[in-house]
Write a protein that holds these residues in place. Structure first.
Motif, mmCIF file in Angstrom:
data_model
loop_
_atom_site.group_PDB
_atom_site.id
_atom_site.type_symbol
_atom_site.label_atom_id
_atom_site.label_comp_id
_atom_site.label_asym_id
_atom_site.label_seq_id
_atom_site.Cartn_x
_atom_site.Cartn_y
_atom_site.Cartn_z
ATOM 1 N N GLY A 1 0.884 -1.605 -0.350
ATOM 2 C CA GLY A 1 -0.140 0.100 0.297
ATOM 3 C C GLY A 1 1.088 1.472 -0.195
ATOM 4 N N GLY A 2 1.566 0.976 -0.873
ATOM 5 C CA GLY A 2 2.853 2.207 -1.197
ATOM 6 C C GLY A 2 4.246 1.634 -1.159
ATOM 7 N N GLU A 3 4.891 2.562 -1.108
ATOM 8 C CA GLU A 3 6.515 2.341 -2.097
ATOM 9 C C GLU A 3 7.261 1.630 -0.496
ATOM 10 N N MET A 4 7.483 0.672 -0.700
ATOM 11 C CA MET A 4 8.007 0.151 1.204
ATOM 12 C C MET A 4 9.699 0.289 0.973
ATOM 13 N N THR A 5 9.964 1.328 1.257
ATOM 14 C CA THR A 5 11.670 1.663 1.813
ATOM 15 C C THR A 5 12.053 1.356 2.598
ATOM 16 N N ALA A 6 11.429 0.793 3.829
ATOM 17 C CA ALA A 6 11.792 0.492 5.483
ATOM 18 C C ALA A 6 10.722 -0.509 5.963
ATOM 19 N N CYS A 7 11.481 -1.065 6.963
ATOM 20 C CA CYS A 7 10.349 -2.108 7.718
ATOM 21 C C CYS A 7 10.739 -2.281 8.997
ATOM 22 N N HIS A 8 10.342 -2.710 10.027
ATOM 23 C CA HIS A 8 11.049 -3.001 11.551
ATOM 24 C C HIS A 8 11.350 -4.319 11.165
#
Length: 187
Positions: A159-166
């Motif tokens: 749901g967007g551009e995922m450029t980071a995560c935990h």
């Protein structure tokens, strides 16, 4: 970005789903679109997207919605490759197996205390070609790994551009420390 007729069909179906039901509400329709296109039995992703990467899974951008509503990635998992326990940075996600088999382990979160998080495995699914699942925060903690010897390929719609995560790194037993990871694309 790649623009074969099947990729164009997939993008049109995702556009329609996101237009009709913005936010998390579109997940079921996006899941159905992925399953439909992948199960058409037609290879539609170019060879340049399907090569494994040495030492880590490959993460390649197939399409980025010009309005920023979603992104479509192709991930390639060689033998023994997988993810750490992670979330999707408060973003919905639909994942579908394009080739091979993937082991998906979902986790239940039992909170955080002094910077340590407690998780327990909740469900394990072995998904094959055309099988998809949706992850909606806060129920998006999971791991993915190749379930076979041959490389596996998955398609992910975020749901967007995922450029980071935990990512959650084991500390002791079932306790984890959270780290923020910057995500890049594989060449």
């Amino acid at each position: 970005m790649q623009t074969t007729p099947k990729v164009q069909e997939l993008i049109a179906l995702i556009d329609d789903a996101v237009d009709r039901m913005p936010g998390n509400g579109c997940c079921q329709t996006v899941k159905e679109a992925l399953e439909k296109v992948v199960l058409s039995q037609e290879d539609f992703i170019g060879a340049e997207f399907l090569e494994p990467a040495p030492g880590k899974y490959a993460r390649r951008l197939l399409h980025l919605d010009p309005a920023g509503r979603y992104s479509v990635l192709v991930m390639v998992w060689d033998n023994g490759q997988g993810t750490a326990l992670h979330d999707h940075d408060n973003m919905w996600c639909v994942e579908c197996v394009y080739r091979g088999r993937i082991k998906v382990t979902s986790y239940s979160s039992f909170g955080e205390k002094h910077g340590l998080h407690k998780f327990q495995p909740a469900k394990v699914v072995y998904a094959g070609q055309g099988e998809a699942g949706a992850l909606i925060p806060p129920y998006d903690h999971h791991t993915l790994e190749n379930a076979d010897v041959a490389p596996a390929v998955t398609i992910h719609v975020y749901g967007g551009e995922m450029t980071a995560c935990h990512a959650f790194v084991p500390v002791e037993g079932d306790l984890y420390r959270r780290e923020r990871r910057e995500l890049t694309y594989t060449a």
